[in-house]
Design an enzyme around this catalytic site. Structure first.
Site, mmCIF file in Angstrom:
data_model
loop_
_atom_site.group_PDB
_atom_site.id
_atom_site.type_symbol
_atom_site.label_atom_id
_atom_site.label_comp_id
_atom_site.label_asym_id
_atom_site.label_seq_id
_atom_site.Cartn_x
_atom_site.Cartn_y
_atom_site.Cartn_z
ATOM 1 N N TYR A 1 -23.642 -3.844 28.323
ATOM 2 C CA TYR A 1 -23.765 -2.743 27.360
ATOM 3 C C TYR A 1 -25.260 -2.652 26.691
ATOM 4 O O TYR A 1 -25.935 -1.364 26.845
ATOM 5 C CB TYR A 1 -22.935 -2.835 26.164
ATOM 6 N N SER B 1 -27.089 3.584 21.479
ATOM 7 C CA SER B 1 -26.496 2.625 20.264
ATOM 8 C C SER B 1 -27.655 1.840 19.845
ATOM 9 O O SER B 1 -28.882 1.934 20.196
ATOM 10 C CB SER B 1 -25.753 1.668 21.133
#
Length: 267
Positions: A167, A154
């Site tokens: 995350y 990401s």
């Protein structure tokens, strides 16, 4: 169709919808057969609903609509033994494996002082340990012939994106793990790369993130802004990067952090 990955067999986790489905269809359009894996049930620590068995069946239908084969398995990437068995079955059915895309992931949203240990465990187990499990399940089928491991990280795996610390930590972990594997596996012709999307409209967005950014921490909102004048990119933009990394066009590309992020990481 130009057949950029004709005859390749590719494993995709988190394949039932969103980016996973997009990767499957894009690869099928270019000639790949797919092993499609998804949990197909929701998790209590995740605000938004996860994919269903019907979603996974629809992805397989779309792949078959491109004239390619699809093997589906409902399995949790956190379960290393079950995942390895599913991959082995898919490889037996398709006759081999050339690449794996570790795409399965979940996202929670909370300030540092409201993030729970259960959220940490779920996010790290799915996004980091699940990615490792995917690599470990695929590698026995790749080490004797070479291939490509593509781990979806990401933009949060490059910059310090706040309000979803588990995350961000897990996605950074995916990068370190992938670079370590890239070094270890280069001698046997297995390439390992990470892909780093900015926001993609896939349904993977806790509703609470909007409240956090608007009401509690508006000062953090600029961190999420892309340099290019788009709020999000499309799933196919990420899938095109995956396609390149599966294809022989990237035969000497390894250890790459492939950003498809509209410039969010340069801000």
């Amino acid at each position: 169709m130009s057949g950029r990955v004709t005859g390749k067999r590719v494993l995709i986790t988190g394949a039932a919808r969103g980016m996973g489905r997009s990767h499957a269809v894009r690869l099928a359009e270019e000639g790949a057969d797919l092993i499609l894996v998804d949990l197909c049930e929701s998790l209590p620590e995740v605000e938004y609903p996860l994919a269903t068995r019907e979603d996974l069946a629809e992805t397989a239908r779309l792949v078959e609509g491109c004239g390619r084969r699809a093997v589906t398995h409902v399995v949790d990437v956190r379960d290393a033994e079950a995942l390895a068995a599913a991959v082995a079955d898919g490889v037996a059915q398709l006759g081999g494996l050339e690449a794996a895309v570790a795409n399965a992931g979940v996202l929670t949203a909370a300030t540092w002082d409201t993030t729970t240990s259960a959220q940490w465990r779920t996010v790290v187990d799915v996004n980091l340990i699940g990615t490792w499990n995917t690599c470990a399940a695929a590698l026995p089928h790749l080490v004797d012939r070479g291939g490509s491991l593509i781990n979806i990280s990401s933009a949060a795996g490059i910059k310090g994106t706040p309000l979803h610390t588990p995350y961000t930590a897990a996605k950074h972990g995916v990068v370190g793990m992938s670079k370590a594997l890239a070094n270890e596996l280069a001698a046997v012709g297995v390439r390992v790369n990470t892909v780093h999307p900015t926001g993609v409209p896939t349904g993977m967005q806790p509703a609470s993130i909007h409240t956090l950014l608007v009401e509690q921490r508006p000062d953090l909102a600029p961190i999420f802004g892309n340099a290019m004048p788009v709020q999000m990119v499309e799933a196919v933009d990420i899938s095109n990067a995956v396609l390149f990394l599966v294809s022989d066009e990237s035969r000497y590309v390894t250890g790459l952090e492939f950003k498809v992020d509209a410039g969010v990481t340069i801000r």
